[in-house]
Design an enzyme around this catalytic site. Structure first.
Site, short mmCIF file in Angstrom:
data_model
loop_
_atom_site.label_atom_id
_atom_site.label_comp_id
_atom_site.label_asym_id
_atom_site.label_seq_id
_atom_site.Cartn_x
_atom_site.Cartn_y
_atom_site.Cartn_z
N ARG A 1 52.36 52.49 46.68
CA ARG A 1 53.28 53.63 46.77
C ARG A 1 52.97 54.53 47.96
NH1 ARG A 1 52.74 53.83 40.66
NH2 ARG A 1 50.90 55.01 41.24
N GLU B 1 37.81 51.37 36.67
CA GLU B 1 37.29 51.61 35.32
C GLU B 1 36.65 50.35 34.75
OE1 GLU B 1 38.77 53.35 31.01
OE2 GLU B 1 40.17 53.27 32.69
#
Length: 179
Positions: free
Chosen positions: A63, A100
């Site tokens: 993006r 993560e």
């Protein structure tokens, strides 16, 4: 800036439980579909590039590309894509960063950044700071200087700003909206 911030916020849609339960996803596609809002966003980010003396604009996949390319054009600067590993032909610099669960790697063409370049990193969202931090390391390794990092939205509760302080080396981190 308040009117611009209000316009941008009014075009960001909350999508609950995406991509997993408990996450409130901030969807910017309504903002991108609105030419007035997209133009205001482009102007605001381009102004930051000019104010901080950038000579090139880096866009982070994916993006960040959507935002950085028109920002670079509006500011009269070159656009440099930072891609996921394996997407660029030719010689690249790569940087791994932690996610993560696991890690990821980004790359930039080795010849696209050099000493004397002042680079503004543009992305849609600053979350944990992993991708932005890796891009700052690529800029440093290329011999260029960081002019700053500018994002549409900072998710302040995730602590990305704090994680980036050392990597910024005093360069500014600008968020048009902080949530």
């Amino acid at each position: 800036m308040t009117a611009v911030k209000e316009l941008l916020l009014s075009r960001i849609r909350d999508v609950p439980d995406y991509p997993q339960p408990g996450v409130m996803f901030k969807d910017i596609t309504p903002l991108l579909a609105d030419p007035e809002a997209f133009s205001a966003l482009t102007d605001a980010l381009a102004e930051l590039c000019v104010r901080h003396g950038a000579t090139k604009v880096v866009g982070l996949e994916a993006r960040g590309f959507i935002l950085a390319a028109p920002v670079a054009v509006r500011a009269g600067l070159g656009f440099i894509p930072v891609r996921k590993a394996g997407k660029l032909p030719g010689a690249t610099l790569s940087q791994t960063y932690d996610l993560e669960y696991g890690s990821a790697e980004i790359e930039v063409h080795a010849e696209d950044l050099a000493a004397g370049d002042r680079v503004m990193v543009i992305d849609d969202v600053l979350a944990t700071g992993g991708t932005a931090g890796a891009s700052l390391e690529l800029i440093r390794r290329a011999g260029a200087e960081t002019a700053g990092v500018a994002v549409l939205m900072e998710l302040g509760f995730l602590g990305g700003r704090e994680r980036l302080q050392g990597a910024l080396s005093g360069a500014p981190l600008e968020a048009l909206i902080t949530i």
